[in-house]
Design an enzyme around this catalytic site. Structure first.
Site, PDB file in Angstrom:
ATOM      1  N   TYR A  96      -4.483 -39.575 -11.937  1.00 52.99           N
ATOM      2  CA  TYR A  96      -3.695 -38.360 -12.132  1.00 52.99           C
ATOM      3  C   TYR A  96      -2.702 -38.161 -10.984  1.00 52.99           C
ATOM      4  O   TYR A  96      -1.525 -37.848 -11.206  1.00 52.99           O
ATOM      5  CB  TYR A  96      -4.638 -37.162 -12.244  1.00 52.99           C
ATOM      6  CG  TYR A  96      -3.943 -35.836 -12.442  1.00 52.99           C
ATOM      7  CD1 TYR A  96      -3.524 -35.436 -13.704  1.00 52.99           C
ATOM      8  CD2 TYR A  96      -3.721 -34.979 -11.372  1.00 52.99           C
ATOM      9  CE1 TYR A  96      -2.885 -34.217 -13.894  1.00 52.99           C
ATOM     10  CE2 TYR A  96      -3.090 -33.758 -11.549  1.00 52.99           C
ATOM     11  CZ  TYR A  96      -2.680 -33.383 -12.807  1.00 52.99           C
ATOM     12  OH  TYR A  96      -2.050 -32.169 -12.984  1.00 52.99           O
TER      13      TYR A  96
ATOM     14  N   SER B 143       2.447 -30.712 -10.231  1.00 50.74           N
ATOM     15  CA  SER B 143       1.206 -30.377  -9.547  1.00 50.74           C
ATOM     16  C   SER B 143       1.403 -30.487  -8.048  1.00 50.74           C
ATOM     17  O   SER B 143       2.235 -31.265  -7.569  1.00 50.74           O
ATOM     18  CB  SER B 143       0.092 -31.336  -9.982  1.00 50.74           C
ATOM     19  OG  SER B 143      -1.076 -31.169  -9.203  1.00 50.74           O
TER      20      SER B 143
END
Length: 332
Positions: free
Chosen positions: A153, A140
């Site tokens: 996260y 990500s």
């Protein structure tokens, strides 16, 4: 290149993982689907078969290293040696850091970080003895830049990046032919925003620009076929995040502190009340690959196109074409 290859995908029942397995089916791969939600897995397996591949389901929680290793044993026994292992599975909590319980933080880390560690370990234990194989980590832009409301996260993605770089250098030291690469994803329109545990007042949303899961899947499958690069980027926002973090981290902190909380919540509706942190959301219902932001999601990425045509661009033949494609994709 993947026809007849044994490819393992974690998080295969929904979102990006679901789009990946469909694409692998189109390429004629033998796909091993790992996830918790049995309804989602069953439907995903049917889609792989309809696309032209073969699919076998292995229900497992990636946070449990014993379950992951047992699944790998079963896959090699039933399908043959694993050629490619793709880590996609994750879960998280949308909330300010102090509103996340310690058990929830541990669970998020166990799935979204250690799940990658255990998947990588299971793959390497088998690939290193054969001196071949590919591991792809779905990363990500948040591996480079943390944002508010997603500390668990972001921490997991930062950890995954450091872990992968460490393992890559060990393989290089061994002169191993096993390859490991990362694909850094932007905001993607997946069911994540409908089933991740949320303590927000409003329904969570991805920060634009948003891309369809098929865009991410295209990059991940391409990385599986061409793993020589250390990482691939999907979406201009990913590259901008990485460059911006290196050039002006303090400025980005102030900007996100001012805008990051509101930009991750919709104005129209409250959270769904569904949470897949402890139990799969798709055990009895299939969510598919797409989330609820189809009308705002891009179906193309200039970065993916340029990755697939980098030899042409490097030769100077496709420079003008690359610029034109970048403008075209930015409008979609």
């Amino acid at each position: 290149m993947l026809t007849g290859k044994v490819v393992v995908v974690t998080g295969a029942s929904g979102g990006v993982g679901r789009a990946v397995v469909r694409m692998l089916g189109e390429k004629g791969a033998k796909v091993a689907l790992i996830a918790r939600g049995e309804t989602g897995l069953a439907t995903a397996a049917t889609e792989v078969g309809a696309a032209g591949g073969t699919a076998t389901v292995y229900a497992a929680d990636v946070s449990d290293h014993r379950a992951v290793d047992a699944a790998a044993d079963a896959i090699e026994s039933e399908l043959g040696p694993i050629d490619v292992w793709i880590n996609v599975a994750f879960s998280s909590v949308f909330a300010p850091f102090t509103e996340i319980d310690p058990a929830e933080y541990e669970r998020t880390t166990a799935v979204s970080y250690l799940g990658y560690v255990w998947g990588t370990r299971a793959a390497l234990l088998r690939m290193r003895t054969r001196n071949r194989g590919v591991i792809v980590q779905a990363g990500s832009a948040l591996a480079y830049r943390g944002i508010p409301l997603q500390s668990a996260y972001c921490g997991a993605k930062h950890a995954m990046k450091g872990f992968t770089e460490s393992v890559r250098t060990e393989l290089m030291n061994e002169r191993s032919d096993v390859k490991i690469t990362m694909v850094q994803l932007p905001a993607v329109n997946t069911p994540q925003f409908d089933w991740v545990l949320s303590r927000l007042r409003r329904h969570p949303q991805p920060v634009p620009p948003i891309f369809q899961p098929e865009v991410a899947a295209q990059a991940i499958v391409y990385a599986a076929e061409h793993p020589a690069r250390r990482e691939y980027w999907v979406g201009g926002s990913t590259a901008a995040t990485i460059i911006g973090e290196r050039l002006a981290p303090g400025l980005i902190d102030r900007y996100l502190g001012r805008t990051g909380v509101k930009s991750q919540q919709t104005d129209e509706k409250r959270p769904s009340g569904v949470a897949n942190l402890w139990e799969p959301a798709d055990q009895d219902r299939d969510y598919g690959a797409h989330g609820s932001f189809d009308d705002r999601s891009k179906e193309r990425s200039a970065q993916v196109w340029m990755s697939q045509h980098r030899n042409l661009i490097a030769a100077g033949v496709g420079g003008a074409a690359a610029a034109a494609m970048a403008v075209l994709f930015a409008r979609r």
